[in-house]
Design a protein around this motif. Structure first.
Motif, PDB file in Angstrom:
ATOM      1  N   GLY A 138       0.937   7.059 -11.109  1.00 53.00           N
ATOM      2  CA  GLY A 138       1.446   5.706 -11.219  1.00 53.00           C
ATOM      3  C   GLY A 138       0.820   4.767 -10.204  1.00 53.00           C
ATOM      4  N   GLN A 139       1.496   3.657 -10.005  1.00 57.39           N
ATOM      5  CA  GLN A 139       1.041   2.640  -9.065  1.00 57.39           C
ATOM      6  C   GLN A 139       2.120   2.436  -8.016  1.00 57.39           C
ATOM      7  OE1 GLN A 139       0.250  -0.856 -11.409  1.00 57.39           O
ATOM      8  NE2 GLN A 139      -1.332   0.160 -12.596  1.00 57.39           N
ATOM      9  N   LEU A 140       1.703   2.265  -6.756  1.00 54.92           N
ATOM     10  CA  LEU A 140       2.649   2.057  -5.670  1.00 54.92           C
ATOM     11  C   LEU A 140       2.305   0.783  -4.915  1.00 54.92           C
ATOM     12  CD1 LEU A 140       2.846   5.631  -4.094  1.00 54.92           C
ATOM     13  CD2 LEU A 140       4.432   4.569  -5.690  1.00 54.92           C
ATOM     14  N   LEU A 141       3.333   0.022  -4.587  1.00 58.14           N
ATOM     15  CA  LEU A 141       3.185  -1.177  -3.767  1.00 58.14           C
ATOM     16  C   LEU A 141       4.075  -0.995  -2.546  1.00 58.14           C
ATOM     17  CD1 LEU A 141       2.334  -4.112  -3.212  1.00 58.14           C
ATOM     18  CD2 LEU A 141       4.253  -4.831  -4.651  1.00 58.14           C
ATOM     19  N   ASP A 142       3.502  -1.073  -1.373  1.00 59.26           N
ATOM     20  CA  ASP A 142       4.240  -0.949  -0.113  1.00 59.26           C
ATOM     21  C   ASP A 142       4.274  -2.322   0.544  1.00 59.26           C
ATOM     22  OD1 ASP A 142       5.400  -0.247   2.280  1.00 59.26           O
ATOM     23  OD2 ASP A 142       3.836   1.183   2.861  1.00 59.26           O
ATOM     24  N   LEU A 143       5.428  -2.984   0.496  1.00 58.08           N
ATOM     25  CA  LEU A 143       5.598  -4.294   1.129  1.00 58.08           C
ATOM     26  C   LEU A 143       5.982  -4.077   2.582  1.00 58.08           C
ATOM     27  CD1 LEU A 143       7.617  -6.111  -1.665  1.00 58.08           C
ATOM     28  CD2 LEU A 143       5.180  -6.299  -1.167  1.00 58.08           C
TER      29      LEU A 143
ATOM     30  N   HIS B 219       0.136   9.452   4.214  1.00 59.61           N
ATOM     31  CA  HIS B 219       0.768  10.725   3.898  1.00 59.61           C
ATOM     32  C   HIS B 219       0.708  11.057   2.408  1.00 59.61           C
ATOM     33  CE1 HIS B 219       2.256  10.069   7.911  1.00 59.61           C
ATOM     34  NE2 HIS B 219       2.494  11.349   7.955  1.00 59.61           N
ATOM     35  N   LEU B 220      -0.007  10.266   1.655  1.00 57.91           N
ATOM     36  CA  LEU B 220      -0.148  10.508   0.213  1.00 57.91           C
ATOM     37  C   LEU B 220      -1.529  11.055  -0.100  1.00 57.91           C
ATOM     38  CD1 LEU B 220       1.309   7.215  -1.303  1.00 57.91           C
ATOM     39  CD2 LEU B 220       2.413   9.447  -1.235  1.00 57.91           C
ATOM     40  N   ASN B 221      -1.605  11.855  -1.129  1.00 59.05           N
ATOM     41  CA  ASN B 221      -2.898  12.262  -1.678  1.00 59.05           C
ATOM     42  C   ASN B 221      -3.302  11.137  -2.629  1.00 59.05           C
ATOM     43  OD1 ASN B 221      -5.127  13.428  -2.764  1.00 59.05           O
ATOM     44  ND2 ASN B 221      -4.091  15.249  -3.522  1.00 59.05           N
ATOM     45  N   VAL B 222      -4.171  10.250  -2.165  1.00 55.46           N
ATOM     46  CA  VAL B 222      -4.475   9.026  -2.919  1.00 55.46           C
ATOM     47  C   VAL B 222      -5.062   9.307  -4.298  1.00 55.46           C
ATOM     48  CG1 VAL B 222      -4.681   7.583  -0.877  1.00 55.46           C
ATOM     49  CG2 VAL B 222      -6.707   8.713  -1.765  1.00 55.46           C
ATOM     50  N   GLN B 223      -5.649  10.470  -4.503  1.00 51.98           N
ATOM     51  CA  GLN B 223      -6.208  10.791  -5.816  1.00 51.98           C
ATOM     52  C   GLN B 223      -5.113  10.998  -6.862  1.00 51.98           C
ATOM     53  OE1 GLN B 223      -7.203  12.476  -3.003  1.00 51.98           O
ATOM     54  NE2 GLN B 223      -9.197  11.564  -2.748  1.00 51.98           N
ATOM     55  N   ASP B 224      -3.863  11.164  -6.436  1.00 50.74           N
ATOM     56  CA  ASP B 224      -2.745  11.382  -7.366  1.00 50.74           C
ATOM     57  C   ASP B 224      -2.244  10.083  -8.004  1.00 50.74           C
ATOM     58  OD1 ASP B 224      -2.787  14.081  -6.887  1.00 50.74           O
ATOM     59  OD2 ASP B 224      -1.072  14.073  -5.522  1.00 50.74           O
ATOM     60  N   TYR B 225      -2.754   8.933  -7.563  1.00 49.30           N
ATOM     61  CA  TYR B 225      -2.223   7.656  -8.016  1.00 49.30           C
ATOM     62  C   TYR B 225      -3.324   6.771  -8.598  1.00 49.30           C
ATOM     63  CZ  TYR B 225       1.722   9.314  -5.421  1.00 49.30           C
ATOM     64  OH  TYR B 225       2.751  10.087  -4.974  1.00 49.30           O
ATOM     65  N   ASP B 226      -2.933   5.948  -9.574  1.00 51.41           N
ATOM     66  CA  ASP B 226      -3.874   5.013 -10.188  1.00 51.41           C
ATOM     67  C   ASP B 226      -4.198   3.847  -9.251  1.00 51.41           C
ATOM     68  OD1 ASP B 226      -3.857   6.530 -12.508  1.00 51.41           O
ATOM     69  OD2 ASP B 226      -2.300   5.311 -13.457  1.00 51.41           O
ATOM     70  N   LEU B 227      -3.200   3.385  -8.501  1.00 51.19           N
ATOM     71  CA  LEU B 227      -3.394   2.227  -7.627  1.00 51.19           C
ATOM     72  C   LEU B 227      -2.408   2.293  -6.470  1.00 51.19           C
ATOM     73  CD1 LEU B 227      -4.636  -0.625  -7.109  1.00 51.19           C
ATOM     74  CD2 LEU B 227      -2.776  -1.536  -8.482  1.00 51.19           C
TER      75      LEU B 227
END
Length: 64
Positions: A24-29, A39-47
């Motif tokens: 999915g997509q994550l937005l961190d405000l 702390h995320l494996n960035v390859q697991d997310y679309d954006l």
């Protein structure tokens, strides 16, 4: 979840990350220097997108 600039514990962070849907997509405000995304494996997310008003935090996050 994390108020007043408090740094989350590893347990809190792991619980929070389990709630995110992979692919999915994550937005961190108010992302600061990107603590959550580090702390995320960035390859697991679309954006992944972080937004913060602190120029100093953004510069620090770009170095990671």
């Amino acid at each position: 979840m994390f108020r007043n600039g408090a740094t989350p514990s590893v347990g809190q962070l792991n619980h929070l990350l389990q709630e995110f849907q992979r692919g999915g997509q994550l937005l961190d405000l108010g992302c600061g220097s990107g603590f959550l995304f580090s702390h995320l494996n960035v390859q697991d997310y679309d954006l992944l997108m972080g937004i913060d008003i602190s120029h100093e935090a953004i510069r620090s996050g770009k170095k990671k």
